[in-house]
Scaffold this motif. Structure first.
Motif, mmCIF file in Angstrom:
data_model
loop_
_atom_site.group_PDB
_atom_site.id
_atom_site.type_symbol
_atom_site.label_atom_id
_atom_site.label_comp_id
_atom_site.label_asym_id
_atom_site.label_seq_id
_atom_site.Cartn_x
_atom_site.Cartn_y
_atom_site.Cartn_z
ATOM 1 N N THR A 12 1.673 5.775 -11.312
ATOM 2 C CA THR A 12 1.118 4.416 -11.304
ATOM 3 C C THR A 12 1.920 3.495 -12.208
ATOM 4 O OG1 THR A 12 -0.442 5.004 -13.070
ATOM 5 C CG2 THR A 12 -1.209 5.233 -10.792
ATOM 6 N N LEU A 52 4.269 8.037 -2.503
ATOM 7 C CA LEU A 52 4.142 7.215 -1.303
ATOM 8 C C LEU A 52 3.198 6.051 -1.521
ATOM 9 C CD1 LEU A 52 4.760 6.846 1.737
ATOM 10 C CD2 LEU A 52 2.783 8.323 2.210
ATOM 11 N N SER A 53 2.090 6.306 -2.214
ATOM 12 C CA SER A 53 1.103 5.252 -2.485
ATOM 13 C C SER A 53 0.429 5.554 -3.821
ATOM 14 C CB SER A 53 0.076 5.175 -1.359
ATOM 15 O OG SER A 53 -0.905 4.187 -1.632
ATOM 16 N N GLY A 58 4.153 2.084 -9.211
ATOM 17 C CA GLY A 58 3.117 1.231 -8.651
ATOM 18 C C GLY A 58 3.406 -0.240 -8.829
ATOM 19 N N LEU A 109 -3.327 4.674 -3.866
ATOM 20 C CA LEU A 109 -4.175 5.609 -3.123
ATOM 21 C C LEU A 109 -4.340 6.916 -3.897
ATOM 22 C CD1 LEU A 109 -5.687 6.386 -0.540
ATOM 23 C CD2 LEU A 109 -3.486 7.087 0.452
ATOM 24 N N VAL A 125 0.453 12.276 -2.181
ATOM 25 C CA VAL A 125 0.746 10.872 -1.843
ATOM 26 C C VAL A 125 1.083 10.054 -3.086
ATOM 27 C CG1 VAL A 125 -0.729 10.962 0.204
ATOM 28 C CG2 VAL A 125 -1.706 10.231 -1.985
ATOM 29 N N MET A 185 0.828 -1.202 0.000
ATOM 30 C CA MET A 185 0.000 0.000 0.000
ATOM 31 C C MET A 185 0.864 1.255 0.000
ATOM 32 S SD MET A 185 -3.063 1.120 -0.126
ATOM 33 C CE MET A 185 -4.021 2.588 0.215
ATOM 34 N N PHE A 186 1.895 1.281 0.860
ATOM 35 C CA PHE A 186 2.779 2.439 0.965
ATOM 36 C C PHE A 186 4.209 2.025 0.648
ATOM 37 C CE2 PHE A 186 -0.779 3.332 3.794
ATOM 38 C CZ PHE A 186 -1.175 4.587 3.352
ATOM 39 N N ARG A 187 4.894 2.864 -0.116
ATOM 40 C CA ARG A 187 6.272 2.602 -0.495
ATOM 41 C C ARG A 187 7.217 3.329 0.450
ATOM 42 N NH1 ARG A 187 7.559 5.283 -4.756
ATOM 43 N NH2 ARG A 187 9.280 3.929 -5.367
#
Length: 382
Positions: free
Chosen positions: A91, A54-55, A95, A58, A51, A1-3
């Motif tokens: 993405t 980061l995500s 992603g 999301l 974000v 979910m979060f990098r």
């Protein structure tokens, strides 16, 4: 979910998002009659930018939510919608595989949705003038499609470049590890061949001197000289091998077939009844790697005969044929109690590796009466 991207990158993304919000939310584009919900859309898109690295998943969800709210309020395209390009880029670039293809699907579905939305809004604002609505929707849609496709493709290209660099780094690391492992194995073989053989000769000489010296002290003195010579030679070889560990470019001990006679003499001095038959002899100069392999295999096989042969004769046969050299070393079978210990040693493994390194093969025949090592090594006469 979060990098895991680090606090610095998160801070940069937040600052960029806040600046984007400040610029787009106060744009004169929003000035008009009546209340405007454009700043609300700017909040959604700025949050997606904040974000995005980061995500990416999301960020894509937030951008879709903002776009849906914008269409539900029947709002026209806004400057803040440029944030969608940055979301589609991340993405594809950062992603997961699922998020990457969701981004690609979003680019296609988003373009179709924008076309339909602009057409419907155009009809309502131009009093059902279908031609004008379709024309305006088509022009805007072409720009949207090109922008979405370009953003996602740029991210996919960056993703490919990053993956290629990671694969290249992994390949270099794997090659370095394999090279280091090969070097350790080579040094281990040399250490085993030098130390094991020399210690076996020293032990055999020392045991013989203990008994022979009682009857003739001169035999004990001669044996001590042999032990000193053998130990000194082994010490010199070990020092060269240790120098290799400190300085990779240093050359290790590389015996050749010219040293085989000295090896036979050393084994005979240790008290072994050695029978040697070399027919035919080598014609021409064999490659150094072949000479080293032949010497080390003979050395290890003779050491085994010295240690486990129970004092029985050891037979060596060698034949240098055009294209290959065949050798065999046979000694009396070891006592059953010693066979398990010998099987767990590194000598047989080392001999197999020596033969394999020069394209040869090695077979072990462990019978009830004799233990035989047979090797065949190909070579080309020069």
């Amino acid at each position: 979910m979060f990098r895991p991207i680090g606090k610095v990158r998160i801070g940069i993304d937040v600052v960029v998002a806040v600046a984007f919000l400040a610029v787009t939310a106060t744009s004169e584009f929003y000035v008009g009659e009546g209340p405007s919900f454009a700043p609300l859309i700017a909040v959604f898109m700025s949050a997606a930018l904040a974000v995005r690295r980061l995500s990416p998943g999301l960020a894509l969800g937030i951008a879709w939510l903002g776009a849906i709210v914008q269409m539900a309020l029947l709002m026209p395209p806004l400057p803040t919608n440029f944030a969608i390009l940055g979301v589609l880029y991340v993405t594809a670039a950062y992603g997961s595989r699922l998020v990457m293809w969701l981004g690609a699907a979003s680019a296609v579905v988003g373009a179709i949705t924008v076309a339909a939305y602009l057409f419907l809004v155009g009809i309502s604002t131009t009093a059902d003038r279908l031609i004008d609505a379709a024309s305006e929707a088509s022009i805007t849609t072409i720009g949207v499609v090109l922008g979405f496709a370009l953003a996602w493709t740029a991210g996919a290209l960056v993703r490919s470049l990053v993956r290629a660099q990671e694969n290249q780094n992994a390949k270099r690391i794997a090659e370095a590890i394999a090279q280091a492992e090969q070097e350790r194995s080579r040094i281990a073989r040399d250490m085993h061949d030098v130390v094991a053989h020399s210690l076996a000769v020293v032990v055999a000489q020392a045991n013989g001197a203990r008994y022979a010296g009682r009857a003739d002290p001169q035999i004990a003195l001669d044996t001590l000289g042999t032990i000193s010579q053998t130990a000194g030679s082994a010490l010199a070889d070990v020092r060269v091998l240790l120098a290799q560990l400190r300085h990779h470019e240093a050359e290790g001990p590389q015996p050749s077939i010219a040293d085989i006679d000295a090896l036979f003499a050393q084994i005979r001095r240790a008290g072994v009844d050695l029978v040697v038959d070399i027919d035919p002899a080598p014609h021409g100069e064999a490659p150094a790697a072949v000479q080293l392999a032949v010497y080390r295999i003979l050395q290890e096989a003779l050491t085994n005969g010295l240690r486990h042969g129970e004092g029985a004769p050891v037979t060596v046969t060698m034949a240098w044929f055009p294209g290959s050299v065949k050798l065999a070393v046979s000694n009396a079978a070891a006592h059953p109690a010693r066979r398990a210990t010998a099987a767990d040693g590194h000598g047989i493994i080392g001999m197999r590796e020596r033969a394999a390194l020069v394209g040869g093969s090695l077979e072990i025949h462990d019978g009830d009466d004799a233990f035989t090592v047979r090797a065949e090594i190909p070579w080309e006469e020069r």
